[in-house]
Design an enzyme around this catalytic site. Structure first.
Site, PDB file in Angstrom:
ATOM      1  N   ARG A   1      24.639  25.119   2.450  1.00  0.00           N
ATOM      2  CA  ARG A   1      24.273  26.541   2.296  1.00  0.00           C
ATOM      3  C   ARG A   1      24.399  27.035   0.852  1.00  0.00           C
ATOM      4  O   ARG A   1      23.839  28.077   0.521  1.00  0.00           O
ATOM      5  CB  ARG A   1      25.089  27.402   3.263  1.00  0.00           C
ATOM      6  CG  ARG A   1      24.642  27.194   4.703  1.00  0.00           C
ATOM      7  CD  ARG A   1      25.408  28.018   5.712  1.00  0.00           C
ATOM      8  NE  ARG A   1      24.846  27.820   7.044  1.00  0.00           N
ATOM      9  CZ  ARG A   1      25.471  28.115   8.181  1.00  0.00           C
ATOM     10  NH1 ARG A   1      26.705  28.617   8.142  1.00  0.00           N
ATOM     11  NH2 ARG A   1      24.878  27.912   9.336  1.00  0.00           N
TER      12      ARG A   1
ATOM     13  N   SER B   1      39.673  24.839   9.062  1.00  0.00           N
ATOM     14  CA  SER B   1      38.541  24.680   9.965  1.00  0.00           C
ATOM     15  C   SER B   1      38.985  24.924  11.392  1.00  0.00           C
ATOM     16  O   SER B   1      39.854  24.225  11.925  1.00  0.00           O
ATOM     17  CB  SER B   1      37.964  23.266   9.843  1.00  0.00           C
ATOM     18  OG  SER B   1      37.231  22.940  11.002  1.00  0.00           O
TER      19      SER B   1
ATOM     20  N   ARG C   1      33.969  27.963  23.915  1.00  0.00           N
ATOM     21  CA  ARG C   1      35.341  27.769  24.392  1.00  0.00           C
ATOM     22  C   ARG C   1      35.499  28.150  25.855  1.00  0.00           C
ATOM     23  O   ARG C   1      36.297  27.558  26.592  1.00  0.00           O
ATOM     24  CB  ARG C   1      36.308  28.561  23.506  1.00  0.00           C
ATOM     25  CG  ARG C   1      36.479  27.904  22.122  1.00  0.00           C
ATOM     26  CD  ARG C   1      36.896  28.910  21.079  1.00  0.00           C
ATOM     27  NE  ARG C   1      37.241  28.328  19.790  1.00  0.00           N
ATOM     28  CZ  ARG C   1      36.361  27.984  18.840  1.00  0.00           C
ATOM     29  NH1 ARG C   1      35.054  28.138  19.046  1.00  0.00           N
ATOM     30  NH2 ARG C   1      36.777  27.475  17.697  1.00  0.00           N
TER      31      ARG C   1
ATOM     32  N   LYS D   1      27.858  22.749   6.297  1.00  0.00           N
ATOM     33  CA  LYS D   1      27.444  23.501   7.494  1.00  0.00           C
ATOM     34  C   LYS D   1      26.113  22.925   8.003  1.00  0.00           C
ATOM     35  O   LYS D   1      25.742  21.826   7.621  1.00  0.00           O
ATOM     36  CB  LYS D   1      27.336  24.991   7.161  1.00  0.00           C
ATOM     37  CG  LYS D   1      28.688  25.632   6.820  1.00  0.00           C
ATOM     38  CD  LYS D   1      29.623  25.593   7.997  1.00  0.00           C
ATOM     39  CE  LYS D   1      31.002  26.106   7.616  1.00  0.00           C
ATOM     40  NZ  LYS D   1      31.979  25.900   8.698  1.00  0.00           N
TER      41      LYS D   1
ATOM     42  N   ASP E   1      30.770  32.031   8.001  1.00  0.00           N
ATOM     43  CA  ASP E   1      29.372  31.964   8.465  1.00  0.00           C
ATOM     44  C   ASP E   1      28.532  33.131   7.947  1.00  0.00           C
ATOM     45  O   ASP E   1      27.305  33.116   8.078  1.00  0.00           O
ATOM     46  CB  ASP E   1      29.325  31.943   9.993  1.00  0.00           C
ATOM     47  CG  ASP E   1      29.848  30.624  10.558  1.00  0.00           C
ATOM     48  OD1 ASP E   1      29.922  29.640   9.794  1.00  0.00           O
ATOM     49  OD2 ASP E   1      30.186  30.582  11.754  1.00  0.00           O
TER      50      ASP E   1
ATOM     51  N   LYS F   1      29.152  33.139  19.767  1.00  0.00           N
ATOM     52  CA  LYS F   1      28.902  31.700  19.964  1.00  0.00           C
ATOM     53  C   LYS F   1      30.210  30.931  20.123  1.00  0.00           C
ATOM     54  O   LYS F   1      30.359  30.119  21.036  1.00  0.00           O
ATOM     55  CB  LYS F   1      28.095  31.181  18.763  1.00  0.00           C
ATOM     56  CG  LYS F   1      27.685  29.739  18.869  1.00  0.00           C
ATOM     57  CD  LYS F   1      26.404  29.471  18.113  1.00  0.00           C
ATOM     58  CE  LYS F   1      26.594  29.302  16.622  1.00  0.00           C
ATOM     59  NZ  LYS F   1      27.157  27.994  16.260  1.00  0.00           N
ATOM     60  N   SER F   2      31.162  31.187  19.235  1.00  0.00           N
ATOM     61  CA  SER F   2      32.431  30.444  19.297  1.00  0.00           C
ATOM     62  C   SER F   2      33.137  30.670  20.631  1.00  0.00           C
ATOM     63  O   SER F   2      33.647  29.731  21.252  1.00  0.00           O
ATOM     64  CB  SER F   2      33.367  30.910  18.176  1.00  0.00           C
ATOM     65  OG  SER F   2      32.859  30.545  16.928  1.00  0.00           O
TER      66      SER F   2
HETATM   67  C1  S3P Z   1      33.390  27.548  14.352  1.00  0.00           C
HETATM   68  C2  S3P Z   1      34.124  27.332  13.217  1.00  0.00           C
HETATM   69  C3  S3P Z   1      33.556  27.349  11.862  1.00  0.00           C
HETATM   70  C4  S3P Z   1      32.196  28.011  11.839  1.00  0.00           C
HETATM   71  C5  S3P Z   1      31.321  27.541  12.956  1.00  0.00           C
HETATM   72  C6  S3P Z   1      31.958  27.847  14.292  1.00  0.00           C
HETATM   73  C7  S3P Z   1      34.058  27.488  15.655  1.00  0.00           C
HETATM   74  O1  S3P Z   1      33.406  26.042  11.397  1.00  0.00           O
HETATM   75  O2  S3P Z   1      31.572  27.769  10.591  1.00  0.00           O
HETATM   76  O3  S3P Z   1      30.053  28.144  12.893  1.00  0.00           O
HETATM   77  O4  S3P Z   1      33.479  27.921  16.663  1.00  0.00           O
HETATM   78  O5  S3P Z   1      35.194  27.007  15.701  1.00  0.00           O
HETATM   79  P1  S3P Z   1      34.631  25.176  10.771  1.00  0.00           P
HETATM   80  O6  S3P Z   1      35.608  24.970  11.812  1.00  0.00           O
HETATM   81  O7  S3P Z   1      34.006  23.895  10.325  1.00  0.00           O
HETATM   82  O8  S3P Z   1      35.164  25.973   9.641  1.00  0.00           O
END
Ligand code: S3P
Length: 424
Positions: A341, A163, A24, A337, A310, A19-20
């Site tokens: 959680r 983060s 991007r 989140k 996560d 997903k991340s």
């Molecule tokens: C993410 C960063 C994390 C993660 C989120 C996805 C990202 O959050 O919990 O599911 O894609 O950069 P934080 O940046 O708030 O830690």
């Protein structure tokens, strides 16, 4: 959805694309020059929200046979959306867009669903204002957020929380300033943005926890192949460990070191997890072989936390089946989140008669006793719904999971994949 315990998980699967990295890829391809092509993109609701936002910003994005084609026109080619940018349930879309929109030459408003409206945005708003951004959140901290694009200046910023979303927002903003932007992380968080900006021809240097964004370089369109999401694999890893007679192979999982905390911690708990077909590269990947294992409790805290943030709901389920005490600490970020959680897992594990107590920054779980099926809430949070599904597969008796549809944001095929390897 009714779930009954199963006799084992066996077979080979792939899991949802990362997903991340999917978010991007769309964002960077949209501000790069030339055509980009993204394969194995995650067609979950969160990433589709990102695509919709960039279409509204004037970017040509086509989805053909599950592949994404983006025709980027460069850093300064985004256009005024002329309508609200709706980010749905996606924190990544919301926060990264704040950073990218702040230096544009137009105004935009961001808003998302009820969960997004509760999530803190001041963490991005504040440093962006230090860069000169004209950005304002509702009550200072929440969406809707209005951004009036303006020229930004570089900053040196020590992040108060580890983060990746905050870091990435500042990196994206930093691509548009004259001088170098320096970001200092308290603990290393996922580094997909840094890697991908460099992959597109940008220049970000990293020394320990100090990230320096050198602006000025044009980004050029790329071909990107996205690996499986270790955060989605986590549910199958934990399921295979705690359900007797299980042995599975999860092919092509992303193994970036900033994301593999779950493997380290589960191995420390006694898990059999082997890696085969390791493919090195900008984003390394490999197959994971996981077998039923007898687990024991451990302490989870400190710098591993951002590397598995996560996966903590899934790890809490593993802890319920592990002999002895598991202590999760330094994880206060779990409260902000998609749901709180810490509260969610404490409440749902208690329904399964697990001995669990929340603390200010985590959970204490005493595992190894009988875990009972029950009626579980999803808290409208995909990772809670998938965690409780995994628990239900290994528990005694029948369970019900309410609102399993919320899983669609990150893993539309979750149940199909589960059925593929289920032995009844
Ligand atoms: C993410 C960063 C994390 C993660 C989120 C996805 C990202 O959050 O919990 O599911 O894609 O950069 P934080 O940046 O708030 O830690």
């Amino acid at each position: 959805m009714e779930i009954n315990p199963i006799k084992g998980l066996q077979g080979t699967i792939t899991v949802a694309p990362d997903k991340s990295i999917s978010h991007r890829a769309i964002m960077l391809a949209s501000i790069a020059k030339g055509k980009s092509f993204v394969s194995n993109f995650l067609m979950g609701e969160d990433c589709l929200s990102t695509i919709e936002c960039f279409k509204k910003l004037g970017v040509s994005i086509e989805i053909k046979a599950g592949q994404i084609y983006i025709d980027g026109k460069g850093k300064y080619a985004l256009k005024a959306p002329g309508q609200l940018l709706y980010t749905g349930n996606s924190g990544t879309t919301t926060r990264l867009l704040c950073g990218l929109l702040a230096p544009q030459s137009f105004s935009a408003t961001l808003d998302g669903d009820a969960s997004i409206r509760k999530r803190p945005m001041k963490r991005v708003i504040e440093p962006l204002m230090k860069m000169g951004a004209k950005i304002s959140g509702t009550n200072g901290d929440y969406t809707p957020i209005t951004i009036e694009g303006t020229k930004l200046k570089e900053i040196e910023y020590t992040m108060p929380v580890a983060s990746a979303q905050l870091k990435s927002a500042l990196i994206l903003a930093g691509l548009y300033v004259q001088g170098k932007t320096t970001i200092i992380e308290p603990k290393l968080s996922r580094n997909h943005t840094e890697l991908m900006v460099n992959g597109f021809g940008g220049e970000i240097t990293v020394e320990n926890n100090i990230i320096t964004v050198n602006p000025g370089k044009e980004l050029f369109g790329q071909e990107i192949e996205i690996p499986g999401d270790i955060s989605s694999a986590a549910f199958f890893i934990v399921a295979a460990l705690i359900i007797p007679n299980s042995e599975i192979r999860i092919k092509n999982v992303g193994l970036n070191e900033t994301r593999t905390g779950i493997i380290d911690v589960l191995r420390a708990m006694g898990a059999f997890i082997a890696i085969e077909n390791f493919r090195d590269g900008m984003e390394p990947s490999g197959d994971l072989i996981v077998k039923t294992s007898s687990l024991h409790g451990v302490e989870i805290g400190g710098k591993v936390i951002p590397r598995l943030i996560d996966e903590l709901p899934a790890l809490a389920v593993a802890a319920a089946f592990a002999e002895g005490i598991t202590l999760i600490k330094d994880a206060e970020e779990l409260k902000v989140k998609e749901s709180n959680r810490i509260d969610a897992m404490e409440t749902e594990l208690k329904k399964a008669e697990v001995e669990v107590r929340s603390t200010s920054d985590g959970l204490i779980i005493k595992g190894g006793r009988i875990v009972r099926g029950a009626e579980f809430e999803s808290w409208n949070d995909h990772r809670i719904a998938m965690s409780m599904t995994v628990l239900a597969l290994a528990a005694e008796g029948t369970s019900r999971i309410k609102n399993p549809q919320c899983i669609r944001v990150s893993y539309p095929d979750f149940f199909d994949t589960l059925h593929l390897i289920t032995r009844k």
